[in-house]
Design an enzyme around this catalytic site. Sequence first.
Site, short mmCIF file in Angstrom:
data_model
loop_
_atom_site.label_atom_id
_atom_site.label_comp_id
_atom_site.label_asym_id
_atom_site.label_seq_id
_atom_site.Cartn_x
_atom_site.Cartn_y
_atom_site.Cartn_z
N TYR A 162 0.85 -1.18 0.00
CA TYR A 162 0.00 0.00 0.00
C TYR A 162 0.89 1.23 0.00
O TYR A 162 1.99 1.19 -0.53
CB TYR A 162 -0.93 -0.10 1.22
CG TYR A 162 -2.08 0.85 1.20
CD1 TYR A 162 -2.85 1.02 0.05
CD2 TYR A 162 -2.41 1.59 2.32
CE1 TYR A 162 -3.90 1.91 0.02
CE2 TYR A 162 -3.46 2.48 2.31
CZ TYR A 162 -4.20 2.65 1.16
OH TYR A 162 -5.23 3.54 1.16
N LYS A 210 -19.80 -20.61 -11.15
CA LYS A 210 -18.95 -20.52 -12.35
C LYS A 210 -17.57 -20.01 -11.96
O LYS A 210 -16.55 -20.48 -12.46
CB LYS A 210 -19.59 -19.59 -13.38
CG LYS A 210 -20.90 -20.09 -13.95
CD LYS A 210 -20.72 -20.92 -15.21
CE LYS A 210 -22.03 -21.53 -15.65
NZ LYS A 210 -21.98 -22.35 -16.84
N ASP A 216 -23.13 -19.31 -22.31
CA ASP A 216 -24.28 -20.15 -22.70
C ASP A 216 -24.35 -20.30 -24.20
O ASP A 216 -24.84 -21.31 -24.71
CB ASP A 216 -25.59 -19.53 -22.19
CG ASP A 216 -25.59 -19.49 -20.69
OD1 ASP A 216 -25.83 -20.52 -20.07
OD2 ASP A 216 -25.28 -18.41 -20.13
N ALA A 264 -34.48 -21.95 -29.41
CA ALA A 264 -33.87 -21.07 -30.41
C ALA A 264 -33.38 -19.82 -29.68
O ALA A 264 -33.50 -18.70 -30.15
CB ALA A 264 -34.87 -20.72 -31.49
N GLY A 265 -32.82 -20.09 -28.49
CA GLY A 265 -32.32 -18.99 -27.67
C GLY A 265 -30.80 -18.92 -27.76
O GLY A 265 -30.19 -19.34 -28.75
N ALA A 266 -30.21 -18.40 -26.69
CA ALA A 266 -28.77 -18.16 -26.67
C ALA A 266 -27.99 -19.41 -27.04
O ALA A 266 -27.19 -19.42 -27.99
CB ALA A 266 -28.38 -17.70 -25.27
N1 LIG Z 1 -25.81 -28.01 -21.02
C1 LIG Z 1 -25.32 -26.80 -21.08
O1 LIG Z 1 -24.10 -26.60 -21.02
C2 LIG Z 1 -26.21 -25.64 -21.24
C3 LIG Z 1 -27.55 -25.79 -21.19
N2 LIG Z 1 -28.34 -24.70 -21.35
C4 LIG Z 1 -29.77 -24.93 -21.21
O2 LIG Z 1 -30.45 -24.54 -22.39
C5 LIG Z 1 -31.69 -24.00 -22.06
C6 LIG Z 1 -31.83 -22.65 -22.74
O3 LIG Z 1 -30.91 -21.75 -22.22
P1 LIG Z 1 -30.62 -20.37 -22.96
O4 LIG Z 1 -30.43 -20.58 -24.40
O5 LIG Z 1 -29.58 -19.70 -22.17
O6 LIG Z 1 -32.00 -19.63 -22.72
P2 LIG Z 1 -32.80 -18.59 -23.63
O7 LIG Z 1 -33.78 -17.96 -22.74
O8 LIG Z 1 -31.87 -17.72 -24.36
O9 LIG Z 1 -33.55 -19.49 -24.69
C7 LIG Z 1 -34.54 -20.40 -24.38
C8 LIG Z 1 -35.08 -20.95 -25.66
O10 LIG Z 1 -35.80 -22.13 -25.36
C9 LIG Z 1 -37.07 -22.05 -25.97
N3 LIG Z 1 -38.00 -22.85 -25.20
C10 LIG Z 1 -38.30 -22.76 -23.89
N4 LIG Z 1 -39.17 -23.73 -23.56
C11 LIG Z 1 -39.43 -24.42 -24.67
C12 LIG Z 1 -40.23 -25.54 -24.99
N5 LIG Z 1 -40.96 -26.16 -24.05
N6 LIG Z 1 -40.24 -25.99 -26.26
C13 LIG Z 1 -39.52 -25.39 -27.21
N7 LIG Z 1 -38.72 -24.35 -26.98
C14 LIG Z 1 -38.68 -23.86 -25.72
C15 LIG Z 1 -37.39 -20.59 -26.01
O11 LIG Z 1 -38.37 -20.39 -27.04
P3 LIG Z 1 -38.92 -18.93 -27.42
O12 LIG Z 1 -37.83 -18.33 -28.25
O13 LIG Z 1 -40.13 -19.25 -28.20
O14 LIG Z 1 -39.17 -18.23 -26.14
C16 LIG Z 1 -36.04 -20.00 -26.36
O15 LIG Z 1 -35.82 -20.04 -27.75
C17 LIG Z 1 -31.73 -23.96 -20.54
O16 LIG Z 1 -32.41 -25.08 -20.05
C18 LIG Z 1 -30.33 -24.04 -20.13
O17 LIG Z 1 -30.13 -24.65 -18.88
C19 LIG Z 1 -27.87 -23.46 -21.60
C20 LIG Z 1 -26.54 -23.26 -21.64
C21 LIG Z 1 -25.59 -24.33 -21.42
C1 LIG Z 2 -24.73 -24.88 -17.94
C2 LIG Z 2 -25.27 -23.56 -18.12
O1 LIG Z 2 -24.54 -22.61 -18.26
C3 LIG Z 2 -26.69 -23.38 -18.15
O2 LIG Z 2 -27.43 -24.35 -18.07
O3 LIG Z 2 -27.12 -22.24 -18.24
MG LIG Z 3 -25.55 -20.73 -18.18
#
Ligand SMILES: NC(=O)C1=CN([C@@H]2O[C@H](COP(=O)(O)OP(=O)(O)OC[C@H]3O[C@@H](n4cnc5c(N)ncnc54)[C@H](OP(=O)(O)O)[C@@H]3O)[C@@H](O)[C@H]2O)C=CC1
Ligand SMILES: CC(=O)C(=O)O
Ligand SMILES: [Mg+2]
Length: 761
Positions: free
Chosen positions: A49, A104, A172, A205-207
């Site tokens: 320091y 994480k 993710d 169809a998310g992240a």
């Molecule tokens: N195994 C791993 O390492 C990881 C797993 N994941 C998992 O993936 C999932 C999504 O995460 P993430 O992408 O960050 O989240 P987001 O919120 O970015 O995306 C979620 C997506 O899932 C769709 N969705 C939700 N419920 C349903 C359903 N019942 N049927 C069809 N589509 C559905 C949503 O549709 P809409 O666009 O219509 O809202 C959206 O497109 C989570 O469960 C997360 O835990 C994520 C990151 C890492």
């Molecule tokens: C593993 C992870 O990052 C998730 O499910 O969001």
């Molecule tokens: Mg995550």
Amino acid sequence: MPATDKTDRTMTSVTAQEALDFHSQGRPGKLEISPTKSMATQRDLSLAYSPGVAVPVKAIAEDPATAYDYTTRGNMVAVISNGTAILGLGNLGALASKPVMEGKSVLFKRFADVDSIDLEVDTENVDEFVNCVRFLGPSFGGINLEDIRAPDCFIIEQRLREVMDIPVFHDDQHGTAIIAAAGLINALALTGRDFKTTRLVCNGAGAAAIACVELIKAMGFNGENVILCDTKGVIYKGRTDGMNQWKSAHAVDTDRRTLTEALEGADVFFGLSAKGALSTEMVLSMAPKPIIFAMANPDPEITPEEVAHIRDDAIVATGRSDYPNQVNNVLGFPYIFRGALDVRASTINDAMKIAAAEALASLAKEDVPDDVAAAYQGNRPRFGPQYIIPVPFDPRLISAIPIAVAKAAMETGVARKPITDLSDYAQQLSARRDPIASTLQRIYERVRRQPKRIVFAEGEEVQMMRSAIAYANQALGTAILLGREEQMRETAEREGIDLNRAGIQIVNARLSKRVGAYTDFLYARLQRKGYLFRDVQRLINNDRNHFAACMVALGDADGMVTGLTRNYSTALEDVRRCIDAKPGHRVIGVSIALCRGRTVLVADTAVHDMPTAEELADIAEEAAGLAKRLGYVPRVAMLAYSTFGHPSGERSERVREAVKILDKRRVDFEYDGEMAADVALNQRVMEQYPFCRLSGTANVLVMPAFHSASISTKMLQELGGSTVIGPLLVGLDKSVQIASMSAKDSDIVNMAAIAAYNAGT
Ligand SMILES: NC(=O)C1=CN([C@@H]2O[C@H](COP(=O)(O)OP(=O)(O)OC[C@H]3O[C@@H](n4cnc5c(N)ncnc54)[C@H](OP(=O)(O)O)[C@@H]3O)[C@@H](O)[C@H]2O)C=CC1
Ligand SMILES: CC(=O)C(=O)O
Ligand SMILES: [Mg+2]
């Protein structure tokens, strides 16, 4: 919460209460900050320091790159979330995301020695979020965005990448994509498919989903064969409901409208959506040998049990650690950032991601070491439908993945500090995982320069075979396996071990031409100790420790390792019948304990039950000698329950006497005592004895008796989280090491390397 049923799992799951207790016990949460520099004295304070700290401040102001030399920046990553897509639990807010973000951060540290801090940003507004994070660059070497919902995450990441000059990586998206791509490469190979013709349906169809699809397309997967679905069903060209530009980019010409329709005849299912989204009917409609990655967390789109119930030809992966095939970004982000930080990459680009995916995929095809088998509760996995991807505890990840990432960064021109010596880098990486590695690294390196022939006495034991292979593979020399060849080959075949490789030699004692020479040699040593010639013949023919020790004694091998099938003292007696102490030396056992970055040698942990003062002095000399050979400057503490005469007692007198003997011998290393363990190991406590002759805390602890040595090292191991190697045998005329009966193959290889090192490199 994860389910609590335990049906057909490779590992037990956890209960809700266990999870809460885990987080609340002791210090709440999962991490703490601890200083890397001593703050013990006024001088330390002046350096850390004011006034000392002003010097690096000015240096950094003049040359910003020096921040990597004087601060934590180069090894520090921020894990940042707003909690809008926490795992698959949805938008539960910034505060609720904290356990995941702390998790994480801990994983960064545990797996890749990356320091990390979680930052929860309490806004759902994209502009506010970007403005909060964009100014944090000076603090960190990289930004790991986590659990931010789509499409906000795409905009946030894009904008931060534009304004920040350090890697910004939405885990993710890209972490998941890398691991899923690695798993896919292997699952396709196992089912005889390729990237061009395989049909894949991704639910979500998310992240994560968009990034997975983008990465596999960048790796050559045919985009026309990929259908994306979300809560509204198939994303087809012309759809307007619930669309955004990222979904549109992957819309296809199709008349299928629902997930059920999309999956008919499909080869691969990627689930990045929500619990239970995949039905058994849908799975039944998929092509033969379907590949199902149900990656939603914490509960997958379908469980492996549900799939197994209806078909037996599927390869199934989930995001969870309690099923086989964990496709989870934990396998990626620690190592990807490690590689990126080490070359001071300005970004993490596609080439780096693909390199990581390919490195992961290749690793799964290699033979699995003990540490990984342990993670599978003893079921050593082999590349196949139940093992398409390494497990997070695989110790090889730390060297394999960062190096691939760093190389790709250099090749694509984003490395600001290229690494010139990659083999040196590989060693540094292994050392990060386990402090033992840095101590052993030097030993391995020296043995490689002068390889040795080591006899693995219990050659029919599977672990000995694996260790021998590892010994030869690491170019440490020739591994001689002692035992019956037929038996060994049968076991090797069953276990998938290839004994027909360079560096492996099999010796069967019964068929050896050296039996006569060994028998004569041993008879000459034992004939006046009650042994008849035929007793000795029996020892040589039937006992592998005696045969192996004679091999070493007569120069047919440079060193020996044993210990798996007999307790330590019995194995030592076997060896001592054949090999004496080195002239002028005493045979002792020294254990090396590594804890929180500190290494201490503890002696005698193997031979002398209640050493006399003279013997204690010898033990100190032997242990100090080993410390020197390992590259330490020894500071030997002669331990007792008392310190410099208080409290007085007969047992401490022996120790005091030993110090006087060392005085008379005029030994050339620092020693003092008698002292208690806290005086020896804690600088501040030691300072209460200003006359103490040790220049710093002790790194060699001579215990007053075997019981205290054994008890304290075992307590260090069990309670103190120390890694303990040994006891290493010191003082023998020839090089022999005895592993413990519970040794894993990596322990045995270490012992063999130490035997080779002691054999005179
Ligand atoms: N195994 C791993 O390492 C990881 C797993 N994941 C998992 O993936 C999932 C999504 O995460 P993430 O992408 O960050 O989240 P987001 O919120 O970015 O995306 C979620 C997506 O899932 C769709 N969705 C939700 N419920 C349903 C359903 N019942 N049927 C069809 N589509 C559905 C949503 O549709 P809409 O666009 O219509 O809202 C959206 O497109 C989570 O469960 C997360 O835990 C994520 C990151 C890492
Ligand atoms: C593993 C992870 O990052 C998730 O499910 O969001
Ligand atoms: Mg995550």
